[in-house]
Design a protein around this motif. Structure first.
Motif, PDB file in Angstrom:
ATOM      1  N   LEU A  47       0.823  -1.289   0.098  1.00 50.21           N
ATOM      2  CA  LEU A  47       0.039   0.044  -0.146  1.00 50.21           C
ATOM      3  C   LEU A  47       0.782   1.227   0.104  1.00 50.21           C
ATOM      4  N   VAL A  48       2.058   1.080   0.789  1.00 51.64           N
ATOM      5  CA  VAL A  48       2.747   2.518   0.800  1.00 51.64           C
ATOM      6  C   VAL A  48       3.568   2.584  -0.647  1.00 51.64           C
ATOM      7  N   ILE A  49       4.019   1.353  -1.101  1.00 55.88           N
ATOM      8  CA  ILE A  49       4.394   1.416  -2.515  1.00 55.88           C
ATOM      9  C   ILE A  49       3.731   2.030  -3.516  1.00 55.88           C
ATOM     10  N   ARG A  50       2.306   1.461  -3.594  1.00 55.58           N
ATOM     11  CA  ARG A  50       1.456   1.877  -4.618  1.00 55.58           C
ATOM     12  C   ARG A  50       1.007   3.520  -4.305  1.00 55.58           C
ATOM     13  N   SER A  51       1.071   3.934  -3.201  1.00 60.62           N
ATOM     14  CA  SER A  51       1.089   5.450  -2.914  1.00 60.62           C
ATOM     15  C   SER A  51       1.953   6.064  -3.480  1.00 60.62           C
ATOM     16  N   LEU A  52       3.002   5.788  -3.027  1.00 60.16           N
ATOM     17  CA  LEU A  52       4.395   6.588  -3.647  1.00 60.16           C
ATOM     18  C   LEU A  52       4.424   6.280  -5.399  1.00 60.16           C
ATOM     19  N   LEU A  53       4.114   5.282  -5.678  1.00 59.48           N
ATOM     20  CA  LEU A  53       4.232   5.222  -7.494  1.00 59.48           C
ATOM     21  C   LEU A  53       3.132   6.087  -7.911  1.00 59.48           C
ATOM     22  N   GLU A  54       1.930   6.116  -7.275  1.00 59.01           N
ATOM     23  CA  GLU A  54       0.852   7.054  -7.802  1.00 59.01           C
ATOM     24  C   GLU A  54       1.133   8.335  -7.798  1.00 59.01           C
ATOM     25  N   SER A  55       2.137   8.615  -6.786  1.00 55.77           N
ATOM     26  CA  SER A  55       2.525  10.109  -6.481  1.00 55.77           C
ATOM     27  C   SER A  55       3.681  10.459  -7.897  1.00 55.77           C
ATOM     28  N   GLY A  56       3.979   9.356  -8.366  1.00 57.58           N
ATOM     29  CA  GLY A  56       5.022   9.554  -9.574  1.00 57.58           C
ATOM     30  C   GLY A  56       6.289   9.477  -9.291  1.00 57.58           C
ATOM     31  N   LEU A  57       6.713   8.943  -7.985  1.00 58.78           N
ATOM     32  CA  LEU A  57       7.974   8.847  -7.638  1.00 58.78           C
ATOM     33  C   LEU A  57       8.500   7.567  -8.351  1.00 58.78           C
ATOM     34  N   PRO A  58       9.907   7.575  -8.896  1.00 55.44           N
ATOM     35  CA  PRO A  58      10.520   6.686  -9.777  1.00 55.44           C
ATOM     36  C   PRO A  58      10.825   5.332  -8.711  1.00 55.44           C
ATOM     37  N   VAL A  59      10.858   4.069  -9.222  1.00 59.83           N
ATOM     38  CA  VAL A  59      11.001   2.808  -8.332  1.00 59.83           C
ATOM     39  C   VAL A  59      12.425   2.922  -7.823  1.00 59.83           C
ATOM     40  N   ARG A  60      13.357   3.456  -8.553  1.00 55.67           N
ATOM     41  CA  ARG A  60      14.638   3.740  -7.703  1.00 55.67           C
ATOM     42  C   ARG A  60      14.555   4.374  -6.518  1.00 55.67           C
ATOM     43  N   LEU A  61      13.862   5.500  -6.516  1.00 52.07           N
ATOM     44  CA  LEU A  61      13.910   6.195  -5.050  1.00 52.07           C
ATOM     45  C   LEU A  61      13.133   5.566  -4.106  1.00 52.07           C
ATOM     46  N   ILE A  62      12.098   5.050  -4.615  1.00 50.60           N
ATOM     47  CA  ILE A  62      11.056   4.116  -3.702  1.00 50.60           C
ATOM     48  C   ILE A  62      12.039   3.063  -3.122  1.00 50.60           C
ATOM     49  N   ARG A  63      12.601   2.506  -3.912  1.00 46.31           N
ATOM     50  CA  ARG A  63      13.573   0.984  -3.420  1.00 46.31           C
ATOM     51  C   ARG A  63      14.762   1.765  -2.354  1.00 46.31           C
ATOM     52  N   GLU A  64      15.264   2.663  -2.517  1.00 47.06           N
ATOM     53  CA  GLU A  64      16.288   3.188  -1.667  1.00 47.06           C
ATOM     54  C   GLU A  64      15.791   3.515  -0.301  1.00 47.06           C
ATOM     55  N   VAL A  65      14.295   4.343  -0.340  1.00 48.34           N
ATOM     56  CA  VAL A  65      14.089   4.785   1.013  1.00 48.34           C
ATOM     57  C   VAL A  65      13.023   3.712   1.800  1.00 48.34           C
ATOM     58  N   LEU A  66      12.309   2.871   0.948  1.00 50.65           N
ATOM     59  CA  LEU A  66      11.293   2.126   1.569  1.00 50.65           C
ATOM     60  C   LEU A  66      11.710   1.605   2.651  1.00 50.65           C
ATOM     61  N   PRO A  67      12.759   0.665   3.009  1.00 51.58           N
ATOM     62  CA  PRO A  67      13.193   0.316   4.343  1.00 51.58           C
ATOM     63  C   PRO A  67      12.973   1.219   5.372  1.00 51.58           C
ATOM     64  N   GLY A  68      13.353   2.278   5.343  1.00 55.35           N
ATOM     65  CA  GLY A  68      13.340   3.270   6.553  1.00 55.35           C
ATOM     66  C   GLY A  68      11.896   3.811   6.839  1.00 55.35           C
ATOM     67  N   LEU A  69      11.068   3.588   5.863  1.00 52.34           N
ATOM     68  CA  LEU A  69       9.492   4.096   5.778  1.00 52.34           C
ATOM     69  C   LEU A  69       8.709   3.127   6.434  1.00 52.34           C
ATOM     70  N   THR A  70       9.073   1.678   6.139  1.00 48.23           N
ATOM     71  CA  THR A  70       8.311   0.621   6.500  1.00 48.23           C
ATOM     72  C   THR A  70       8.635  -0.268   7.629  1.00 48.23           C
ATOM     73  N   ASP A  71      10.069  -0.117   7.918  1.00 49.42           N
ATOM     74  CA  ASP A  71      10.608  -1.089   8.920  1.00 49.42           C
ATOM     75  C   ASP A  71      10.750  -0.558  10.316  1.00 49.42           C
ATOM     76  N   GLY A  72       9.565   0.529  10.527  1.00 50.12           N
ATOM     77  CA  GLY A  72       9.565   1.046  11.877  1.00 50.12           C
ATOM     78  C   GLY A  72      10.810   2.082  12.107  1.00 50.12           C
ATOM     79  N   LEU A  73      10.534   2.681  13.511  1.00 50.31           N
ATOM     80  CA  LEU A  73      11.678   3.849  13.841  1.00 50.31           C
ATOM     81  C   LEU A  73      13.121   3.265  14.142  1.00 50.31           C
ATOM     82  N   ASP A  74      13.912   3.550  13.890  1.00 48.77           N
ATOM     83  CA  ASP A  74      15.409   3.327  14.228  1.00 48.77           C
ATOM     84  C   ASP A  74      16.138   4.433  14.405  1.00 48.77           C
ATOM     85  N   ALA A  75      17.630   4.328  14.575  1.00 43.17           N
ATOM     86  CA  ALA A  75      18.516   5.653  14.670  1.00 43.17           C
ATOM     87  C   ALA A  75      18.663   6.236  13.498  1.00 43.17           C
TER      88      ALA A  75
END
Length: 121
Positions: A47-75
């Motif tokens: 659902l996060v991926i779909r939302s980001l893709l619908e906003s027009g973001l490229p897969v490359r950018l989504i791939r880079e940041v997705l772990p930090g956006l979906t894996d919970g909070l860390d340092a």
């Protein structure tokens, strides 16, 4: 859940789910027979991926940041989010520039059509 159930639950086609997997955006589990097994956290990620893709973001950018956006909070989350926001701003600025060029072209075509209609009368 199997891919057909995951497709229904997420609103994303089975083909798109396979594509997300091929792109390294999701990693579904596997049943003993080799079929994909999607858990709720994978659906949430889709659902996060779909939302980001619908906003027009490229897969490359989504791939880079997705772990930090979906894996919970860390340092490192604040750094990832800061870098992500910088990348998104840059992408948005490039998109705005393209829109400006297209708007100029559209205005030129509108002017041409107005002039052509006047001389056609």
């Amino acid at each position: 859940m199997r891919i057909s159930e995951a497709s229904r639950a997420s609103g994303v086609s089975a083909r798109s789910l396979r594509h997300y997997e091929d792109e390294g955006l999701i990693v579904p589990g596997r049943f003993s027979n080799g079929f994909r097994d999607y858990c709720q956290s994978t659906i949430d990620r889709v659902l996060v991926i779909r939302s980001l893709l619908e906003s027009g973001l490229p897969v490359r950018l989504i791939r880079e940041v997705l772990p930090g956006l979906t894996d919970g909070l860390d340092a490192g989350t604040e750094v990832v989010c800061s870098e992500f926001l910088h990348e998104v701003q840059g992408y948005r600025d490039r998109l705005a520039a393209r829109i400006a060029v297209l708007s100029g072209q559209q205005a030129a075509l509108d002017a041409y059509l107005r002039e052509a209609r006047r001389t056609d009368r």
